[in-house]
Design an enzyme around this catalytic site. Structure first.
Site, short mmCIF file in Angstrom:
data_model
loop_
_atom_site.label_atom_id
_atom_site.label_comp_id
_atom_site.label_asym_id
_atom_site.label_seq_id
_atom_site.Cartn_x
_atom_site.Cartn_y
_atom_site.Cartn_z
CE LYS A 1 -3.70 -2.32 2.29
NZ LYS A 1 -4.32 -2.84 3.58
CG ASP A 7 -9.31 -0.15 5.11
OD1 ASP A 7 -8.83 -0.40 3.89
OD2 ASP A 7 -8.68 -0.56 6.19
CD GLN A 43 -3.51 -4.30 6.92
OE1 GLN A 43 -3.39 -3.31 5.95
NE2 GLN A 43 -3.96 -5.38 6.50
#
Length: 389
Positions: free
Chosen positions: A132, A199, A176
């Site tokens: 990422k 997200d 995460q």
């Protein structure tokens, strides 16, 4: 017919059979009528005098062999599925995002910034975060990774999230997953400010998605949606099976595919069936056999096999499973689909790795730019209520 006539018939039949085999071997590729024309020429060449009376019989016989051989030829040459490269599509999206970022900066705005919180030493999580941050650098987004030990308390983690929520330099924020067992993931996801939630896991963003409103879409489901759209796979009125009902993947994919295409956040107008761990295999097969699109997101290796897919269906494999290779003894990544067998029957199929994975990262970058542009504005009082819930 005389013995001589019968012998002639047998000889002619022996001559015609190789012509049919020759058609099967490749003549039909350049001239579909070559088999019939060639066989007629052979009949005319060989037949003389009284034997011409049997020409109609032999023509019918020739046509029968031509039909049989060419049917076999067509079946043997059936094309395998188009393997949809997620890497290629992701590069395209990243190029679009890079151009968007540069245009944003050229007009006098600050470069978008992404903050990633990584808790613990999970190797897979570290690998995902590295991908990422590399992607962010590639499209011109600045980023930082904040490492925390696995013993961090939930309260300490929530305090860190609140600090980043209120930092004006941070545009996008993600934590995460998965998190250590002592930390509640839903509480953490709801703690991230909805307008920074790249997200797309915050309850406000999930709710807006379900209401067909503009929002931060979860990156993986959005990636699946973009694969389908950019590949030109039709969804309107089609039957879709989503194998897997997780709140972060399966459910959002189903929402994107079945909702109204005329709404603020357009959907796919498909008829969607969702299966899960308690769906009997025979029932799952009944649904997949009539599905135009099958999305496998259950986390079960080889869940979807060739006998479960109808001819020409699109198969999107979201699964990421690490299994031991029986030949080398080393671990390797596989999806939820029996790739080699299914690609011989499907119309489109995504590989693992190299399919949905790269698209997930690309859509995360798109969400970060959206956050930087403050496209989605949420009144502070709504955010406070969401935190309290």
């Amino acid at each position: 017919m005389t013995d001589g006539g019968q012998g002639f018939e047998a000889s002619l039949l022996l001559f015609l059979l190789p012509q049919t085999v020759l058609c099967q071997a490749g003549w039909r590729r350049c001239c579909p009528s070559a088999c019939f024309i060639t066989s007629r020429w052979c009949v005319s060449f060989l037949l003389r005098g009284s034997e011409m009376a049997t020409i109609r019989t032999f023509r019918k016989l020739c046509q029968h062999f031509q039909h049989q051989a060419c049917s076999l030829h067509t079946s043997a040459l059936r094309a395998e599925a188009v393997v949809v490269s997620g890497r290629k599509l992701a590069r395209q999206i990243r190029e679009e995002t890079r151009a968007d970022v540069e245009q944003w900066v050229l007009t006098g705005n600050r470069r978008p910034h992404l903050s990633v919180i990584l808790v613990g030493e999970n190797p897979a999580s570290h690998s995902y975060v590295l991908n990422k941050t590399r992607a962010a650098a590639d499209v011109g987004i600045s980023s930082e990774t904040i490492l925390k030990h696995s013993e961090i308390s939930e309260e300490e983690l929530l305090d860190l999230i609140y600090k980043l929520n209120t930092d004006p330099r941070v545009d996008g924020l993600l934590v995460q997953l998965p998190l250590p067992d002592h930390i509640d993931e839903r509480t953490v996801c709801n703690a991230v400010a909805p307008n920074k939630d790249v997200d797309g896991f915050h309850v406000v963003n999930v709710g807006r998605m379900c209401l067909d409103q503009s929002t931060m879409l979860p990156a993986t489901p959005w990636g699946v949606w973009e694969i389908i759209k950019r590949t030109g796979i039709p969804t309107f009125g089609k039957n879709v099976v989503v194998a897997g009902r997780s709140k972060n993947v399966g459910m959002p994919i189903a929402m994107l595919l079945h909702t109204d295409g005329r709404h603020e956040r357009p959907g796919g107008d498909a008829t969607v069936t969702i299966s899960h761990r308690y769906t009997p295999k025979e029932q799952l097969c009944q649904h997949t056999k009539i599905a135009d699109i099958v999305v496998a997101a259950a986390g079960i290796p080889n869940l979807i096999t060739a006998d479960m897919i109808k001819e020409g269906a699109a198969v999107i494999d979201v699964g990421i499973n690490r299994v031991e290779d029986p030949v080398t003894g080393k671990s390797r990544l596989v999806g939820d689909v029996d790739f080699e067998a299914v690609k011989k029957k499907a119309g489109f199929i995504t590989p693992v790795p190299g399919g949905v994975g790269p698209m997930t990262v690309a859509m995360l970058m798109k969400n970060t730019v959206k956050a930087a542009k403050s496209v989605l504005q949420f009144p502070p009082e709504r955010i406070r209520v969401a935190f309290a819930s």
